[in-house]
Structure formats: structure tokens, C-alpha cells
Motif scaffolding. Structure first.
Motif, PDB file in Angstrom:
ATOM      1  N   GLY A  15       0.822  -1.195   0.000  1.00  8.05           N
ATOM      2  CA  GLY A  15       0.000   0.000   0.000  1.00  8.05           C
ATOM      3  C   GLY A  15       0.862   1.253   0.000  1.00  8.05           C
ATOM      4  O   GLY A  15       2.054   1.214   0.328  1.00  8.05           O
ATOM      5  N   PRO A  16       0.292   2.401  -0.390  1.00  5.71           N
ATOM      6  CA  PRO A  16       1.050   3.655  -0.379  1.00  5.71           C
ATOM      7  C   PRO A  16       1.508   4.032   1.033  1.00  5.71           C
ATOM      8  O   PRO A  16       0.789   3.813   2.007  1.00  5.71           O
ATOM      9  N   GLN A  17       2.694   4.615   1.087  1.00 11.19           N
ATOM     10  CA  GLN A  17       3.241   5.061   2.362  1.00 11.19           C
ATOM     11  C   GLN A  17       3.515   6.553   2.299  1.00 11.19           C
ATOM     12  O   GLN A  17       4.053   7.054   1.306  1.00 11.19           O
ATOM     13  N   PHE A  18       3.198   7.241   3.383  1.00 14.06           N
ATOM     14  CA  PHE A  18       3.431   8.683   3.492  1.00 14.06           C
ATOM     15  C   PHE A  18       4.931   9.008   3.416  1.00 14.06           C
ATOM     16  O   PHE A  18       5.754   8.323   4.026  1.00 14.06           O
ATOM     17  N   ILE A  19       5.262  10.045   2.636  1.00 11.43           N
ATOM     18  CA  ILE A  19       6.643  10.513   2.602  1.00 11.43           C
ATOM     19  C   ILE A  19       6.755  11.864   3.284  1.00 11.43           C
ATOM     20  O   ILE A  19       7.515  12.038   4.234  1.00 11.43           O
ATOM     21  N   ILE A  20       6.008  12.839   2.775  1.00 12.51           N
ATOM     22  CA  ILE A  20       6.112  14.199   3.282  1.00 12.51           C
ATOM     23  C   ILE A  20       4.865  14.963   2.885  1.00 12.51           C
ATOM     24  O   ILE A  20       4.209  14.627   1.891  1.00 12.51           O
ATOM     25  N   ASP A  21       4.524  15.980   3.667  1.00 15.25           N
ATOM     26  CA  ASP A  21       3.370  16.808   3.345  1.00 15.25           C
ATOM     27  C   ASP A  21       3.749  18.283   3.401  1.00 15.25           C
ATOM     28  O   ASP A  21       4.817  18.658   3.888  1.00 15.25           O
ATOM     29  N   ILE A  22       2.859  19.116   2.860  1.00 25.41           N
ATOM     30  CA  ILE A  22       3.096  20.553   2.876  1.00 25.41           C
ATOM     31  C   ILE A  22       1.754  21.267   2.836  1.00 25.41           C
ATOM     32  O   ILE A  22       0.832  20.851   2.132  1.00 25.41           O
ATOM     33  N   ARG A  23       1.633  22.319   3.609  1.00 27.92           N
ATOM     34  CA  ARG A  23       0.415  23.131   3.575  1.00 27.92           C
ATOM     35  C   ARG A  23       0.586  24.253   2.554  1.00 27.92           C
ATOM     36  O   ARG A  23       1.706  24.638   2.218  1.00 27.92           O
ATOM     37  N   SER A  24      -0.525  24.822   2.136  1.00 31.37           N
ATOM     38  CA  SER A  24      -0.475  25.812   1.059  1.00 31.37           C
ATOM     39  C   SER A  24       0.134  27.140   1.501  1.00 31.37           C
ATOM     40  O   SER A  24       0.443  27.984   0.659  1.00 31.37           O
ATOM     41  N   ASN A  25       0.325  27.352   2.794  1.00 27.62           N
ATOM     42  CA  ASN A  25       0.957  28.595   3.245  1.00 27.62           C
ATOM     43  C   ASN A  25       2.484  28.493   3.262  1.00 27.62           C
ATOM     44  O   ASN A  25       3.170  29.384   3.738  1.00 27.62           O
ATOM     45  N   MET A  26       3.002  27.368   2.749  1.00 27.92           N
ATOM     46  CA  MET A  26       4.442  27.168   2.639  1.00 27.92           C
ATOM     47  C   MET A  26       4.796  26.945   1.179  1.00 27.92           C
ATOM     48  O   MET A  26       3.945  26.528   0.386  1.00 27.92           O
ATOM     49  N   ASP A  27       6.066  27.176   0.828  1.00 31.33           N
ATOM     50  CA  ASP A  27       6.489  26.844  -0.532  1.00 31.33           C
ATOM     51  C   ASP A  27       7.594  25.789  -0.553  1.00 31.33           C
ATOM     52  O   ASP A  27       7.959  25.292  -1.616  1.00 31.33           O
ATOM     53  N   LYS A  28       8.080  25.414   0.636  1.00 28.10           N
ATOM     54  CA  LYS A  28       9.137  24.401   0.683  1.00 28.10           C
ATOM     55  C   LYS A  28       9.099  23.725   2.043  1.00 28.10           C
ATOM     56  O   LYS A  28       8.851  24.372   3.066  1.00 28.10           O
ATOM     57  N   ARG A  29       9.340  22.427   2.012  1.00 23.97           N
ATOM     58  CA  ARG A  29       9.452  21.691   3.264  1.00 23.97           C
ATOM     59  C   ARG A  29      10.454  20.565   3.068  1.00 23.97           C
ATOM     60  O   ARG A  29      10.446  19.887   2.039  1.00 23.97           O
TER      61      ARG A  29
END
Lengths: 113, 114
Positions: free
Chosen positions: A43-57
Motif C-alpha cells: 500500500g502507499p506510504q506517506f513521505i512528506i506533506d506541505i500546507r499551502s501557506n508554505m512553498d518548501k518543506r
């Protein structure tokens, strides 16, 4: 093995290279984005997320960049390893009132030793 | 370690059979989801549930139904399986109801309908 990789865009890299996987998302109101990795038969595994108020994480060896102007998301993997070979999906959340994610069709990353 | 468990990894059924796909999560999540995954089409949402006994149609609910009698369990039902329902089925759960937080996926159930 898992047939999810058929018909997918494919990125082939050498071990040790940096990889960049791109994703165009559909909705300018989307406020949250996730990258998933799916290995064959899993199954898919989470790598990384980002909210729309950021441009880089940044995470461990991974960086996500968000360009809201052109509705574009990218995943950068540093020093790519054979174990990174998988299908990578981006997903967008259509706004705070929604609890579902909409997924892109995925990109297959192949890493040669 | 958080876990979403799908009861069957591989199933083979005949056209017209009733099929149950079971999913259990141990994270006390409110939201649970069923997706199907097909080559070239990505993940498509069939149904989701944001609470016990509550359900919402996703993008492709036709030919499917769901049941959520307990918070930890979300079942996908194919009343009369057809060959075009041959696919990989993925269950997922998520805690927040306000649109952030990752989905945790199970390992998938590959269904073949003959």
C-alpha cells in the motif's frame, strides 16, 4: 509484481543521483498536499506533506516544493538509492471542509545501481 | 505502530458472487476510505465514512456499497461482482476531519473476478 506501474511516466536515474518528480494539481483551492511512495505489492506510504501557506518543506533526503502560481508540486530525493525505486503519487486536499484526498496518477522511479 | 489491516490480500471470485472486503484500523480514526487502483487511472475513491454508520459516495460508487457498524471497521461490499471490478482495493484511515493529516493505507486486496 504489482501492475500499478503500467502506463505511468517513468524516471530512470543512477544510484547517487538526485531525483525530481513533478506533479500538477488541479484545484487552486487545495490547501494541503502529500507525497506517497508505493512499492510493488504494498500500500502507499506517506513521505512528506506541505500546507499551502508554505512553498518548501524538507525531510530526511526529501524536499517538497510548492508553486501555487502554476499549481505545481515537486518531490526532490537526494542521493537516490535502489530502495527508492517505487511509484510516487502526489495528493491534494480540496480545502479545509473536505476530508478526502485526490490523487495524481503517479510516476515510477527506477534507480539503477 | 499504527496499522490498517485488510483481511484478504488476494481473492478470486466468479461473476455474480457477493464479495466482502474487510478493513480494520487500530488508530481510533474517525475517517475511513475505500479506493480502487487501476493501471493508468491511479487511485479513485469509491466510498468514505466519517463516523460510525455514516457513509458518503466517492467518485465511483456504482456497483459497491459499504458498512461501518464499528469505528474501527469499514467493509466494502460488491453485491454482484463483475469482471470490470477486477482491481486492487485499498483501504485507508485518517484522523482529522478538517482536511489535513495523512491517510494511512492498508496493504491492499487484489480482487480478480472471472
Amino acid at each position: 509484481g504489482e501492475s500499478v506501474g503500467l502506463h505511468l511516466p517513468t524516471l530512470s536515474v543512477q544510484e547517487g543521483d538526485n531525483s525530481i518528480i513533478n506533479c500538477a494539481y488541479s484545484n487552486s483551492a487545495s490547501d494541503y498536499f502529500i507525497w506517497y511512495k508505493q512499492e510493488s505489492g504494498k500500500g502507499p506510504q506517506f513521505i512528506i506533506d506541505i500546507r499551502s501557506n508554505m512553498d518548501k518543506r524538507q525531510g530526511q533526503r526529501v524536499t517538497v516544493l510548492l508553486n501555487k502560481t502554476v499549481k505545481h508540486l515537486s518531490l526532490q530525493i537526494a542521493a537516490t538509492q535502489p530502495g527508492d525505486s517505487a511509484v510516487y503519487f502526489c495528493a491534494e486536499n480540496l480545502g479545509s471542509g473536505y476530508s478526502t484526498l485526490t490523487f495524481g496518477k503517479g510516476t515510477m522511479l527506477l534507480v539503477s545501481p | 505502530d499504527v496499522k490498517v489491516t485488510q483481511s484478504s490480500r488476494y481473492l478470486v471470485k466468479r461473476t455474480g458472487e457477493k464479495v466482502f472486503l474487510e478493513c480494520v484500523q487500530d488508530m481510533d480514526h474517525e475517517n475511513m476510505f475505500w479506493y480502487r487502483q487501476d493501471p493508468g487511472l491511479g487511485l479513485r475513491l469509491i466510498y468514505f465514512s466519517y463516523d460510525v454508520k455514516m457513509k458518503e459516495k466517492g467518485d465511483i460508487p456504482e456497483g459497491y456499497s459499504v458498512s461501518r457498524e464499528k469505528k474501527e471497521r469499514f467493509s466494502l461490499i460488491l453485491e454482484s461482482a463483475s469482471t470490470n471490478q477486477t482491481s486492487m482495493y485499498l483501504c485507508a484511515s485518517r484522523s482529522q476531519g478538517r482536511g489535513t493529516g495523512e491517510l494511512f493505507f492498508g496493504e491492499g486486496s487484489r480482487l480478480t473476478v472471472l
